[in-house]
Design an enzyme around this catalytic site. Sequence first.
Site, mmCIF file in Angstrom:
data_model
loop_
_atom_site.group_PDB
_atom_site.id
_atom_site.type_symbol
_atom_site.label_atom_id
_atom_site.label_comp_id
_atom_site.label_asym_id
_atom_site.label_seq_id
_atom_site.Cartn_x
_atom_site.Cartn_y
_atom_site.Cartn_z
ATOM 1 C CG ASP A 157 15.135 -5.484 -16.455
ATOM 2 O OD1 ASP A 157 14.524 -4.422 -16.192
ATOM 3 O OD2 ASP A 157 16.347 -5.659 -16.188
ATOM 4 C CB SER A 215 4.944 6.415 -18.465
ATOM 5 O OG SER A 215 4.121 5.584 -19.253
ATOM 6 C CD GLU A 216 4.535 9.101 -14.754
ATOM 7 O OE1 GLU A 216 4.317 7.867 -14.670
ATOM 8 O OE2 GLU A 216 3.686 9.891 -15.203
ATOM 9 N N PRO A 238 0.818 -1.227 0.000
ATOM 10 C CG PRO A 238 -0.963 -1.612 1.484
ATOM 11 C CD PRO A 238 0.331 -2.207 1.000
ATOM 12 C CD GLU A 256 4.685 -6.707 -15.371
ATOM 13 O OE1 GLU A 256 5.794 -6.811 -15.911
ATOM 14 O OE2 GLU A 256 3.819 -7.598 -15.391
ATOM 15 N N GLY A 299 -16.648 8.199 -32.526
ATOM 16 C CA GLY A 299 -17.681 9.097 -31.995
ATOM 17 C C GLY A 299 -18.490 8.405 -30.913
ATOM 18 N N GLY A 300 -19.812 8.564 -30.984
ATOM 19 C CA GLY A 300 -20.700 7.969 -29.971
ATOM 20 C C GLY A 300 -20.504 6.465 -29.876
HETATM 21 N N1 CAA Z 1 18.344 -5.566 -12.899
HETATM 22 C C1 CAA Z 1 19.257 -5.941 -11.957
HETATM 23 N N2 CAA Z 1 19.579 -5.151 -10.901
HETATM 24 C C2 CAA Z 1 18.939 -3.960 -10.786
HETATM 25 C C3 CAA Z 1 17.977 -3.539 -11.720
HETATM 26 C C4 CAA Z 1 17.699 -4.385 -12.821
HETATM 27 N N3 CAA Z 1 16.798 -4.032 -13.742
HETATM 28 N N4 CAA Z 1 17.518 -2.317 -11.355
HETATM 29 C C5 CAA Z 1 18.176 -1.978 -10.226
HETATM 30 N N5 CAA Z 1 19.033 -2.983 -9.879
HETATM 31 C C6 CAA Z 1 19.960 -3.012 -8.761
HETATM 32 C C7 CAA Z 1 20.887 -1.793 -8.815
HETATM 33 O O1 CAA Z 1 22.005 -2.062 -9.643
HETATM 34 C C8 CAA Z 1 21.256 -1.609 -7.364
HETATM 35 O O2 CAA Z 1 22.272 -2.545 -7.054
HETATM 36 P P1 CAA Z 1 23.546 -2.122 -6.110
HETATM 37 O O3 CAA Z 1 22.946 -1.854 -4.765
HETATM 38 O O4 CAA Z 1 24.426 -3.331 -6.127
HETATM 39 O O5 CAA Z 1 24.135 -0.917 -6.737
HETATM 40 C C9 CAA Z 1 20.000 -2.040 -6.613
HETATM 41 O O6 CAA Z 1 19.253 -2.856 -7.530
HETATM 42 C C10 CAA Z 1 19.148 -0.858 -6.195
HETATM 43 O O7 CAA Z 1 18.838 -0.126 -7.381
HETATM 44 P P2 CAA Z 1 18.464 1.395 -7.376
HETATM 45 O O8 CAA Z 1 19.371 2.142 -6.441
HETATM 46 O O9 CAA Z 1 18.386 1.856 -8.782
HETATM 47 O O10 CAA Z 1 17.018 1.364 -6.702
HETATM 48 P P3 CAA Z 1 15.924 2.496 -6.547
HETATM 49 O O11 CAA Z 1 15.335 2.404 -5.192
HETATM 50 O O12 CAA Z 1 16.458 3.817 -6.986
HETATM 51 O O13 CAA Z 1 14.753 1.998 -7.527
HETATM 52 C C11 CAA Z 1 13.571 1.669 -9.554
HETATM 53 C C12 CAA Z 1 14.930 1.728 -8.843
HETATM 54 C C13 CAA Z 1 13.920 1.431 -10.988
HETATM 55 C C14 CAA Z 1 12.802 2.959 -9.439
HETATM 56 C C15 CAA Z 1 12.734 0.511 -8.973
HETATM 57 O O14 CAA Z 1 12.346 0.751 -7.647
HETATM 58 C C16 CAA Z 1 11.487 0.233 -9.793
HETATM 59 O O15 CAA Z 1 11.554 -0.377 -10.857
HETATM 60 N N6 CAA Z 1 10.297 0.671 -9.325
HETATM 61 C C17 CAA Z 1 9.043 0.303 -9.970
HETATM 62 C C18 CAA Z 1 8.511 -0.958 -9.356
HETATM 63 C C19 CAA Z 1 7.517 -1.642 -10.242
HETATM 64 O O16 CAA Z 1 7.691 -1.751 -11.442
HETATM 65 N N7 CAA Z 1 6.467 -2.166 -9.628
HETATM 66 C C20 CAA Z 1 5.497 -2.937 -10.309
HETATM 67 C C21 CAA Z 1 5.257 -4.217 -9.566
HETATM 68 S S1 CAA Z 1 4.483 -5.537 -10.398
HETATM 69 C C22 CAA Z 1 2.909 -5.040 -10.730
HETATM 70 O O17 CAA Z 1 2.752 -4.017 -11.283
HETATM 71 C C23 CAA Z 1 1.727 -5.854 -10.369
HETATM 72 C C24 CAA Z 1 1.609 -7.178 -11.004
HETATM 73 O O18 CAA Z 1 1.089 -8.089 -10.406
HETATM 74 C C25 CAA Z 1 2.028 -7.367 -12.387
#
Ligand code: CAA
Length: 392
Positions: free
Chosen positions: A247, A377-378, A135, A374, A350-351
């Site tokens: 990813d 966009s931001e 949450p 997942e 349209g409608g």
């Molecule tokens: N692959 C491997 N390692 C990764 C990675 C990746 N894609 N992205 C980050 N890491 C690693 C970093 O290298 C870092 O490692 P070190 O500590 O060794 O340097 C560590 O993870 C921490 O990374 P960041 O400092 O970049 O972490 P952050 O707190 O700044 O967050 C973020 C990065 C990209 C914003 C991440 O938090 C993120 O992707 N947020 C979005 C979450 C999301 O997509 N949620 C959706 C959930 S699923 C869903 O929607 C519901 C469902 O059921 C489908």
Amino acid sequence: MVTKDTQNYTFLTEEHLMIQGAARDFAQNEIAPIAAEFDESGEFPMQTIKKMGQMGFMGIEVPEEYGGAGMDTLAYVLALEEICKADASHGTIMSVNNSLFCHGILKFGTEEQKHKYVGGVARGEKIGAYSLTEPMSGSDAGTMKSRAVKNGDGYVINGRKSWVTSGPVADYILVFTMTDAERGHNGISAFLIDGDTPGLIRGKKEPKLGIRASATSELVFEDCRVPASALLGKEGEGFKIAMTVLDAGRIGIASQALGIAEAAYAASVGYVREREAFGQPIGQFQGTAFKIADMKTRIEAARALIHNAALAKMRAKDSGERYTLEASMAKLFASETAMFVAHHAVQIHGGMGYSKELPVERYFRDAKITEIYEGTSEIQRMVIARMETGLR
Ligand code: CAA
């Protein structure tokens, strides 16, 4: 309405075109006719999901020895796109089973975990889920509040997870939770949890704008005891596992977005040819023609980014390199394309675009989620910019 699509991609093999054709036939014959009904009722389409499993669509990249179709990422994106042309809800369930669940276990699991969890999900006999969000931690996934505390030869989990796709029905859930809050990201661990584990409670089902036949809920953990063997990877590796798996997931959501966009586009091309106003088909008005041109161009650009990301993931299998950049670019562009195309499709109709008598309003509602789940966009823009500049 068939529009020109993948003919230019010479790297697609006979096998790719075969699974694309099989998915297209299945989607149009078995899913399209029931999509509106399931959207309206919000019922989980278990029967068609099981049939999709029998067709191999629930574990496309899962090696045959673990019960999957043993194909590659291009096969996956082509099939998922076709399913989503008929119904994005089925596509969501398919995408989570394939890329968020099976992929994660194949990449990080032990042999025992692979054999226990992957086959049933890949065959569509079981439903898998991925549970990261809470949450108070969505985009900032590293700040989760749930905890797993070591206890004897296992862990006890407490906390509340939210927005779990297939949460109400999942047989197995890949859950991310803190085992050592002081270590931040490095204190998060991943657990594979059976859906019938005592202390795991299915929470509120979300009443959603779109993808209404894909069930989404909270999961509540109340002194939920899991064995040490439930740990996926090592303690503290959870955040990296979550990101690595996302990813792969983001390529799937990009394909879903492309499928929605194509369905909305095909409906629009058909409509502008037939619907007349002021004595001519509306497609002859420049205002409409330009919309069609922009819709088509963005769709083909999205497809190119998705194929590029799929190829990057396939290369990564040998090189071990990350394909984060390619996946985020594909997801960002394809999801915004889906919204752009669906928005224009409603306007063109349209409608009738606003009426439930046509599927266009459903495409519009379904498209929106692709810009949110997942990774919004931001978040995709943040990931892309960080990868390119090295700045944080
Ligand atoms: N692959 C491997 N390692 C990764 C990675 C990746 N894609 N992205 C980050 N890491 C690693 C970093 O290298 C870092 O490692 P070190 O500590 O060794 O340097 C560590 O993870 C921490 O990374 P960041 O400092 O970049 O972490 P952050 O707190 O700044 O967050 C973020 C990065 C990209 C914003 C991440 O938090 C993120 O992707 N947020 C979005 C979450 C999301 O997509 N949620 C959706 C959930 S699923 C869903 O929607 C519901 C469902 O059921 C489908």
